[in-house]
Enzyme design. Structure first.
Site, PDB file in Angstrom:
ATOM      1  N   ASP A   1       0.829  -1.205   0.000  1.00 59.33           N
ATOM      2  CA  ASP A   1       0.000   0.000   0.000  1.00 59.33           C
ATOM      3  C   ASP A   1       0.867   1.261   0.000  1.00 59.33           C
ATOM      4  OD1 ASP A   1       0.935   0.193   2.610  1.00 59.33           O
ATOM      5  OD2 ASP A   1      -1.020  -0.082   3.554  1.00 59.33           O
TER       6      ASP A   1
ATOM      7  N   HIS B   1      -5.752  -0.279   4.444  1.00 55.57           N
ATOM      8  CA  HIS B   1      -6.892  -0.253   5.369  1.00 55.57           C
ATOM      9  C   HIS B   1      -8.219  -0.249   4.616  1.00 55.57           C
ATOM     10  CE1 HIS B   1      -3.821   0.493   8.363  1.00 55.57           C
ATOM     11  NE2 HIS B   1      -3.394   1.492   7.616  1.00 55.57           N
TER      12      HIS B   1
END
Length: 145
Positions: free
Chosen positions: A68, A123
């Site tokens: 990410d 997330h």
């Protein structure tokens, strides 16, 4: 055979205690790695996760590395890190490139392995990214003690 590597980094404060988490998957087997440092930055932990995953490979492999971290993905796929190395770790704005030690190691590893970098939103429910985050946070919390 293709190896899937998933990575994430975490840091409290920037700098501060940090950790990284890694999942390696190949041939139906999965392995988790993690580590941390007492005084580091989020970007150093993101790079460290990618390095740990690629360093765990025992011979040249085709790799899909999912993270990410735009910093890691863009640094490699947009050629920034290679350019910084070519220019003595100086960026186009004439400032020193940060984390040149880790970028140098990551570039070495990408010359051994055929690596495709893939960015995922953090997330956001990606199972392997969430697990890597758990590992990174665990290591960050250990490093903070």
């Amino acid at each position: 055979m293709t190896v899937e590597i998933f990575t994430d980094g975490a840091c409290s404060g920037n700098p501060g205690p940090g950790g990284y988490g890694v999942i390696l998957r190949a041939a139906g087997k999965t392995k988790e790695l993690s580590g941390g440092e007492k005084q580091t930055t989020n970007n150093r932990m993101e790079l460290s996760g990618a390095i740990a995953g690629l360093s765990a490979l025992k011979y040249p492999c085709d790799v899909i590395l999912t993270t990410d971290s735009k910093y890691v993905v863009d640094g490699i796929t947009k050629g920034w890190a290679a350019s910084w190395r070519k220019n003595g770790w100086v960026k186009s704005d004439k400032k020193p490139a940060l984390n040149s030690d880790l970028w140098a190691r990551l570039l070495e590893l990408t010359e051994i392995h055929n690596v495709k970098f893939v960015w995922v939103k953090g997330h956001a429910g990606h199972p392997e990214n969430e697990r890597c985050d758990q590992l990174a946070v665990m290591e960050r919390d250990k490093a903070a003690q």
